[in-house]
Write a protein that holds these residues in place. Structure first.
Motif, PDB file in Angstrom:
ATOM      1  N   GLY A  35       2.920   8.361   8.064  1.00 30.17           N
ATOM      2  CA  GLY A  35       1.734   7.797   8.713  1.00 30.17           C
ATOM      3  C   GLY A  35       0.491   7.935   7.854  1.00 30.17           C
ATOM      4  N   ALA A  36       0.300   9.109   7.236  1.00 32.20           N
ATOM      5  CA  ALA A  36      -0.864   9.324   6.375  1.00 32.20           C
ATOM      6  C   ALA A  36      -0.825   8.388   5.173  1.00 32.20           C
ATOM      7  N   GLN A  38       0.759   5.420   4.936  1.00 30.08           N
ATOM      8  CA  GLN A  38       0.582   4.028   5.344  1.00 30.08           C
ATOM      9  C   GLN A  38      -0.848   3.709   5.766  1.00 30.08           C
ATOM     10  N   THR A  39      -1.558   4.666   6.334  1.00 30.47           N
ATOM     11  CA  THR A  39      -2.926   4.390   6.784  1.00 30.47           C
ATOM     12  C   THR A  39      -3.963   4.581   5.688  1.00 30.47           C
ATOM     13  N   ARG A  40      -3.625   5.307   4.643  1.00 31.34           N
ATOM     14  CA  ARG A  40      -4.625   5.599   3.617  1.00 31.34           C
ATOM     15  C   ARG A  40      -4.476   4.788   2.336  1.00 31.34           C
ATOM     16  N   GLU A  42      -4.002   1.768  -0.086  1.00 26.18           N
ATOM     17  CA  GLU A  42      -4.138   0.311  -0.128  1.00 26.18           C
ATOM     18  C   GLU A  42      -4.027  -0.152  -1.566  1.00 26.18           C
ATOM     19  N   THR A  46      -7.337   1.719  -3.335  1.00 23.72           N
ATOM     20  CA  THR A  46      -7.347   3.181  -3.334  1.00 23.72           C
ATOM     21  C   THR A  46      -7.396   3.699  -4.770  1.00 23.72           C
ATOM     22  N   TRP A  54      -6.765  13.429  -0.808  1.00 20.01           N
ATOM     23  CA  TRP A  54      -5.937  13.374   0.388  1.00 20.01           C
ATOM     24  C   TRP A  54      -4.655  14.180   0.275  1.00 20.01           C
TER      25      TRP A  54
END
Length: 131
Positions: A35-36, A38-40, A42, A46, A54
């Motif tokens: 989840g971390a 996929q949401t962070r 790009e 990024t 992160w």
């Protein structure tokens, strides 16, 4: 007598839980979950500095003429314990027997991130296994 046993047991559980507490960690680093990721992350946006902030330092970093690839690897075991809704006093009174089960398994989580020559994420891949 039972009250004394419960007090001793409660004190022992408190000491054991303090001794087993995980060390304090920076909540901003090491949160390496699907989840971390996929949401962070790009592609094309990024930066390497953001990834470091992160997820911390990678386990392996390789470089070629197209940029750099970072590899994060996490492995471990997980144990699930389930028992019936019997209080501690019932376990003591019944001689320590309980109805329940436990199961354990292993997992691995690999994250590969490719950066371009300007330190921006070009692509990433997540590999997860559980056994």
């Amino acid at each position: 007598m039972i009250a004394r046993v419960i007090n001793v047991l409660g004190g022992a559980l408190l000491v054991a839980s303090i001794g087993c507490a995980p060390p304090a960690t920076d909540p901003n680093k090491g949160n390496l979950t699907l989840g971390a990721v996929q949401t962070r992350l790009e592609n094309g946006k990024t930066t390497k500095a953001q990834v470091l902030e992160w997820f911390g330092s990678p386990n392996i970093a390789t470089k070629d003429r197209n940029g750099e690839v970072w590899n994060y690897t996490r492995q471990g075991t997980a144990t699930e314990v389930s028992s019936s809704h019997v209080g501690a006093w019932m376990l003591i009174a019944s001689g320590g027997s309980s109805t329940g089960f436990s199961r354990s398994g292993s997992y691995s989580f690999d994250l590969l991130i490719r950066f371009d020559t300007h330190d921006v994420v070009v692509d990433y891949k997540v590999l997860q296994t559980a056994f």
